[in-house]
Design a protein around this motif. Structure first.
Motif, PDB file in Angstrom:
ATOM      1  N   MET A  25     -11.122   0.959   3.753  1.00 20.72           N
ATOM      2  CA  MET A  25      -9.874   0.895   3.007  1.00 20.72           C
ATOM      3  C   MET A  25      -8.794   0.281   3.873  1.00 20.72           C
ATOM      4  SD  MET A  25      -9.969   4.435   0.797  1.00 20.72           S
ATOM      5  CE  MET A  25      -8.711   3.876  -0.377  1.00 20.72           C
ATOM      6  N   TYR A  26      -7.784  -0.325   3.214  1.00 19.77           N
ATOM      7  CA  TYR A  26      -6.785  -1.132   3.913  1.00 19.77           C
ATOM      8  C   TYR A  26      -5.407  -0.948   3.273  1.00 19.77           C
ATOM      9  CZ  TYR A  26     -11.239  -3.599   4.659  1.00 19.77           C
ATOM     10  OH  TYR A  26     -12.536  -3.906   4.934  1.00 19.77           O
ATOM     11  N   TRP A  27      -4.386  -1.102   4.098  1.00 18.62           N
ATOM     12  CA  TRP A  27      -3.021  -1.204   3.604  1.00 18.62           C
ATOM     13  C   TRP A  27      -2.418  -2.522   4.094  1.00 18.62           C
ATOM     14  CZ3 TRP A  27      -0.503   1.092  -0.103  1.00 18.62           C
ATOM     15  CH2 TRP A  27      -0.850   2.394  -0.494  1.00 18.62           C
ATOM     16  N   TYR A  28      -1.881  -3.295   3.130  1.00 14.08           N
ATOM     17  CA  TYR A  28      -1.207  -4.551   3.426  1.00 14.08           C
ATOM     18  C   TYR A  28       0.230  -4.476   2.900  1.00 14.08           C
ATOM     19  CZ  TYR A  28      -5.758  -6.885   4.160  1.00 14.08           C
ATOM     20  OH  TYR A  28      -6.987  -7.268   4.631  1.00 14.08           O
ATOM     21  N   ARG A  29       1.074  -5.320   3.490  1.00 16.45           N
ATOM     22  CA  ARG A  29       2.381  -5.553   2.910  1.00 16.45           C
ATOM     23  C   ARG A  29       2.534  -7.043   2.619  1.00 16.45           C
ATOM     24  NH1 ARG A  29       7.405  -4.351   6.768  1.00 16.45           N
ATOM     25  NH2 ARG A  29       8.384  -5.799   5.300  1.00 16.45           N
ATOM     26  N   GLN A  30       3.258  -7.346   1.558  1.00 15.45           N
ATOM     27  CA  GLN A  30       3.459  -8.733   1.176  1.00 15.45           C
ATOM     28  C   GLN A  30       4.947  -9.025   1.088  1.00 15.45           C
ATOM     29  OE1 GLN A  30       2.026 -10.023  -2.727  1.00 15.45           O
ATOM     30  NE2 GLN A  30       1.444 -12.001  -1.853  1.00 15.45           N
ATOM     31  N   PRO A  44       7.920 -12.366   0.937  1.00 15.09           N
ATOM     32  CA  PRO A  44       8.046 -13.796   0.593  1.00 15.09           C
ATOM     33  C   PRO A  44       7.864 -14.684   1.820  1.00 15.09           C
ATOM     34  CG  PRO A  44       9.769 -12.521  -0.467  1.00 15.09           C
ATOM     35  CD  PRO A  44       9.068 -11.577   0.468  1.00 15.09           C
ATOM     36  N   GLY A  45       7.008 -15.684   1.680  1.00 14.06           N
ATOM     37  CA  GLY A  45       6.790 -16.634   2.766  1.00 14.06           C
ATOM     38  C   GLY A  45       5.932 -16.120   3.908  1.00 14.06           C
ATOM     39  N   MET A  46       5.501 -14.856   3.826  1.00 16.74           N
ATOM     40  CA  MET A  46       4.724 -14.265   4.936  1.00 16.74           C
ATOM     41  C   MET A  46       3.295 -13.957   4.543  1.00 16.74           C
ATOM     42  SD  MET A  46       6.845 -14.244   7.369  1.00 16.74           S
ATOM     43  CE  MET A  46       6.031 -13.226   8.578  1.00 16.74           C
ATOM     44  N   GLY A  47       2.963 -14.125   3.300  1.00 15.83           N
ATOM     45  CA  GLY A  47       1.609 -13.803   2.873  1.00 15.83           C
ATOM     46  C   GLY A  47       1.348 -12.309   2.942  1.00 15.83           C
ATOM     47  N   LEU A  48       0.091 -11.955   3.053  1.00  9.96           N
ATOM     48  CA  LEU A  48      -0.320 -10.555   3.173  1.00  9.96           C
ATOM     49  C   LEU A  48      -0.548 -10.239   4.638  1.00  9.96           C
ATOM     50  CD1 LEU A  48      -2.952 -10.162   0.350  1.00  9.96           C
ATOM     51  CD2 LEU A  48      -0.933  -8.767   0.617  1.00  9.96           C
ATOM     52  N   ARG A  49       0.069  -9.193   5.116  1.00 10.60           N
ATOM     53  CA  ARG A  49      -0.130  -8.780   6.500  1.00 10.60           C
ATOM     54  C   ARG A  49      -0.711  -7.372   6.538  1.00 10.60           C
ATOM     55  NH1 ARG A  49       5.521  -9.694   9.311  1.00 10.60           N
ATOM     56  NH2 ARG A  49       6.248  -8.903   7.306  1.00 10.60           N
ATOM     57  N   GLY A  89      -3.382  -2.656  12.318  1.00 10.07           N
ATOM     58  CA  GLY A  89      -3.514  -4.050  11.928  1.00 10.07           C
ATOM     59  C   GLY A  89      -2.464  -4.881  12.634  1.00 10.07           C
ATOM     60  N   GLU A  90      -1.925  -5.869  11.926  1.00 13.44           N
ATOM     61  CA  GLU A  90      -0.961  -6.788  12.526  1.00 13.44           C
ATOM     62  C   GLU A  90       0.430  -6.190  12.668  1.00 13.44           C
ATOM     63  OE1 GLU A  90      -2.473  -9.550   9.154  1.00 13.44           O
ATOM     64  OE2 GLU A  90      -1.267 -10.797  10.468  1.00 13.44           O
ATOM     65  N   VAL A  91       0.844  -5.342  11.723  1.00 14.60           N
ATOM     66  CA  VAL A  91       2.230  -4.856  11.686  1.00 14.60           C
ATOM     67  C   VAL A  91       2.274  -3.337  11.503  1.00 14.60           C
ATOM     68  CG1 VAL A  91       3.317  -7.013  10.971  1.00 14.60           C
ATOM     69  CG2 VAL A  91       2.310  -5.517   9.242  1.00 14.60           C
ATOM     70  N   PRO A  92       1.774  -2.542  12.454  1.00 14.25           N
ATOM     71  CA  PRO A  92       1.694  -1.095  12.258  1.00 14.25           C
ATOM     72  C   PRO A  92       2.973  -0.309  12.558  1.00 14.25           C
ATOM     73  CG  PRO A  92       0.789  -1.696  14.382  1.00 14.25           C
ATOM     74  CD  PRO A  92       1.184  -2.981  13.709  1.00 14.25           C
ATOM     75  N   ASN A  93       3.927  -0.920  13.250  1.00 16.90           N
ATOM     76  CA  ASN A  93       5.108  -0.170  13.686  1.00 16.90           C
ATOM     77  C   ASN A  93       5.911   0.380  12.514  1.00 16.90           C
ATOM     78  OD1 ASN A  93       4.383  -0.735  16.281  1.00 16.90           O
ATOM     79  ND2 ASN A  93       5.891  -2.358  16.575  1.00 16.90           N
ATOM     80  N   GLY A  94       6.231   1.672  12.602  1.00 15.84           N
ATOM     81  CA  GLY A  94       7.017   2.328  11.557  1.00 15.84           C
ATOM     82  C   GLY A  94       6.167   2.981  10.476  1.00 15.84           C
ATOM     83  N   TYR A 119       3.645  -3.274  -1.267  1.00 17.29           N
ATOM     84  CA  TYR A 119       2.515  -2.737  -0.502  1.00 17.29           C
ATOM     85  C   TYR A 119       1.260  -2.727  -1.368  1.00 17.29           C
ATOM     86  CZ  TYR A 119       5.939  -1.331   2.937  1.00 17.29           C
ATOM     87  OH  TYR A 119       6.929  -1.353   3.881  1.00 17.29           O
ATOM     88  N   PHE A 120       0.183  -3.212  -0.772  1.00 14.98           N
ATOM     89  CA  PHE A 120      -1.101  -3.238  -1.479  1.00 14.98           C
ATOM     90  C   PHE A 120      -2.128  -2.430  -0.701  1.00 14.98           C
ATOM     91  CE2 PHE A 120      -0.491  -6.141  -4.925  1.00 14.98           C
ATOM     92  CZ  PHE A 120       0.530  -6.985  -4.511  1.00 14.98           C
ATOM     93  N   CYS A 121      -2.859  -1.625  -1.452  1.00 14.04           N
ATOM     94  CA  CYS A 121      -4.019  -0.932  -0.915  1.00 14.04           C
ATOM     95  C   CYS A 121      -5.268  -1.680  -1.384  1.00 14.04           C
ATOM     96  CB  CYS A 121      -4.037   0.506  -1.418  1.00 14.04           C
ATOM     97  SG  CYS A 121      -5.469   1.463  -0.890  1.00 14.04           S
ATOM     98  N   ALA A 122      -6.296  -1.685  -0.565  1.00 17.48           N
ATOM     99  CA  ALA A 122      -7.545  -2.347  -0.940  1.00 17.48           C
ATOM    100  C   ALA A 122      -8.721  -1.549  -0.388  1.00 17.48           C
ATOM    101  CB  ALA A 122      -7.583  -3.776  -0.409  1.00 17.48           C
ATOM    102  N   SER A 123      -9.880  -1.773  -0.973  1.00 14.38           N
ATOM    103  CA  SER A 123     -11.088  -1.137  -0.459  1.00 14.38           C
ATOM    104  C   SER A 123     -12.237  -2.132  -0.518  1.00 14.38           C
ATOM    105  CB  SER A 123     -11.435   0.117  -1.272  1.00 14.38           C
ATOM    106  OG  SER A 123     -11.873  -0.228  -2.570  1.00 14.38           O
ATOM    107  N   SER A 124     -13.250  -1.883   0.303  1.00  9.20           N
ATOM    108  CA  SER A 124     -14.432  -2.749   0.293  1.00  9.20           C
ATOM    109  C   SER A 124     -15.645  -1.974   0.771  1.00  9.20           C
ATOM    110  CB  SER A 124     -14.221  -3.983   1.178  1.00  9.20           C
ATOM    111  OG  SER A 124     -14.228  -3.636   2.552  1.00  9.20           O
TER     112      SER A 124
END
Lengths: 116, 109
Positions: free
Chosen positions: A32-37, A39-44, A58-63, A89-94
């Motif tokens: 499972m994953y948490w991303y933030r999206q 503008p102009g930055m895509g999904l991180r 991941g790439e941006v865990p601070n906070g 914020y997007f959650c995903a699973s695989s």
């Protein structure tokens, strides 16, 4: 099947408030994953959990903090919200298939968070 | 870390025209995913490529991975308004999937 369900869908916070985003999947996926999206930055990628009982930055865990509560649920917590955390914020699973193959990610519909 | 560069950042085409979106990696790609996102919605999986030279098609969308496995392209034939949205490429590295910044596609009727 519901797939990946995120709650809440919308939230407005004041700076310094805390909140938890909930995510649940019913596909018996390992990862499972948490991303933030933004503008102009895509999904991180914020945090991920390759399997139950493990979490990694991941790439941006601070906070942020996460909890893999069980195989189905993966929550994201903001302890002291800041305006810079305004995002979608997007959650995903695989179904994890190996080191270089995450398998197809299934995404929730997103949670729109505004921090004033 | 894996970095994915997508081009163009945005694209406006007339309905019926063909178009191509590119995704270039700084490292060898072991798993390359294409997703589509409609505004305000979640991401929908399109295709996944793993082998050098691999090509997959679904309806009017074709994705290719080059032989060196560092570049992928997404080609849409005879575009329709339903193709409009944000297209993102993603690459797998060490248990996780990282994404490019996306390409915003507008299809004018």
């Amino acid at each position: 099947n519901a797939g990946v369900t995120q709650t809440p869908k919308f939230q407005v916070l004041k700076t310094g408030q805390s909140m938890t985003l909930q995510c649940a999947q019913d596909m018996n996926h390992n990862s499972m994953y948490w991303y933030r999206q933004d503008p102009g930055m895509g999904l991180r990628l914020i945090y991920y959990s390759a399997s139950e009982g493990t979490t990694d930055k991941g790439e941006v865990p601070n906070g942020y903090n996460v909890s893999r509560l069980n195989k189905r649920e993966f929550s994201l917590r903001l302890e002291s919200a800041a305006p810079s955390q305004t995002s979608v914020y997007f959650c995903a699973s695989s179904e994890f298939r190996g080191l270089s193959n995450t398998g197809e990610l299934f995404f929730g519909e997103g949670s729109r968070l505004t921090v004033l | 870390s894996q970095e994915l560069e997508q081009s163009p950042q945005s694209l406006i085409v007339q309905e019926g025209k063909n178009l191509t979106i590119n995704c270039t990696s700084s490292k060898t790609l072991y798993g390359l995913y294409w997703y589509k996102q409609k505004y305000g919605e979640g991401l929908i999986f399109l295709m996944m490529l793993q082998k050098g030279g691999e090509e997959k098609s679904h309806e009017k969308i074709t994705a290719k991975l080059d032989e060196k496995k560092q570049q992928s392209s997404l080609h849409i034939t005879a575009s329709q308004p339903s193709h409009a949205g944000i297209y993102l490429c993603g690459a797998t590295t060490s248990y996780k999937l990282t994404f490019g910044k996306g390409t915003l596609l507008t299809v004018n009727p």
